[in-house]
Design an enzyme around this catalytic site. Structure first.
Site, mmCIF file in Angstrom:
data_model
loop_
_atom_site.group_PDB
_atom_site.id
_atom_site.type_symbol
_atom_site.label_atom_id
_atom_site.label_comp_id
_atom_site.label_asym_id
_atom_site.label_seq_id
_atom_site.Cartn_x
_atom_site.Cartn_y
_atom_site.Cartn_z
ATOM 1 N N ILE A 126 1.283 -0.906 -0.072
ATOM 2 C CA ILE A 126 -0.837 -0.199 0.151
ATOM 3 C C ILE A 126 0.939 1.019 0.451
ATOM 4 C CG2 ILE A 126 -1.934 1.064 1.268
ATOM 5 C CD1 ILE A 126 -2.129 -1.629 0.922
ATOM 6 N N PRO A 127 1.090 2.047 -1.088
ATOM 7 C CA PRO A 127 2.276 3.040 -1.629
ATOM 8 C C PRO A 127 2.272 3.837 -0.946
ATOM 9 C CG PRO A 127 0.996 2.798 -3.367
ATOM 10 C CD PRO A 127 0.323 1.483 -2.369
ATOM 11 N N CYS A 128 2.052 4.114 0.581
ATOM 12 C CA CYS A 128 2.199 5.348 1.317
ATOM 13 C C CYS A 128 3.933 5.968 1.011
ATOM 14 C CB CYS A 128 1.752 5.182 2.433
ATOM 15 S SG CYS A 128 2.796 4.278 3.735
ATOM 16 N N HIS A 129 4.702 5.456 0.502
ATOM 17 C CA HIS A 129 5.649 6.365 0.465
ATOM 18 C C HIS A 129 5.708 7.399 -1.067
ATOM 19 C CE1 HIS A 129 5.740 2.926 -2.098
ATOM 20 N NE2 HIS A 129 6.723 3.383 -2.929
#
Length: 161
Positions: A126-129
């Site tokens: 889950i690409p919160c970066h």
């Protein structure tokens, strides 16, 4: 169907990732500040954890831009909506909290989106970066801003248009 949790560690170029899951799904992938892995894959490790580890390895080698192993996130309905919107940010691209708030139809929920983003327990997948400030600057990241910067540069390096 067992709900028993299993844990393995994956040694990434930016630190140990602790992968936790059941027989069927991955529940969390979190950076750990240990120097080395202490939870290796065992004979009885569920296949889904090994699959997750293999896919992370492919990601870090620049061979994978999306993940296909089964995972499950636990949170409020709002948090799940935000996390699903995060998945929509393409590999090597970025978005802002405002972009996510607009995409979920709640333009005023920028702070709540930020809070949900910070509660994501499936790092990288889950690409919160990929969330940056509206002004283009790096914003907070639970794994540390240096990791966020590394991940964004890594994705840009391997991105194929």
């Amino acid at each position: 169907m067992s709900n028993r949790l299993h844990t393995i560690d994956y040694e990434s170029p930016i630190g140990v990732l602790e992968i936790t899951g059941t027989e069927e799904v991955i529940c969390s992938i979190m950076f750990d500040e240990r120097d080395r892995k202490v939870n290796p894959i065992q004979e009885d490790t569920p296949k889904v954890l090994a699959l997750c580890s293999n896919q992370l390895d492919e990601y870090f080698k620049g061979e994978r831009s999306e993940f296909t192993f089964p995972y499950k996130f636990e949170g409020t309905a709002f948090q799940k909506t935000v996390w699903n919107a995060l998945i929509g940010i393409p590999y090597a691209k970025t978005g802002s909290y405002k972009d996510i708030a607009v995409s979920i139809g709640n333009e005023k929920a920028i702070r709540a989106v930020g809070s949900a983003n910070g509660r994501n327990r499936l790092s990288i997948v889950i690409p919160c970066h990929r969330i940056i400030g509206s002004n283009g600057t790096l914003t907070g990241y639970a794994g540390g801003l240096w990791r966020k910067e590394w991940l964004l540069n890594h994705e840009r390096t391997f991105h194929k248009d």
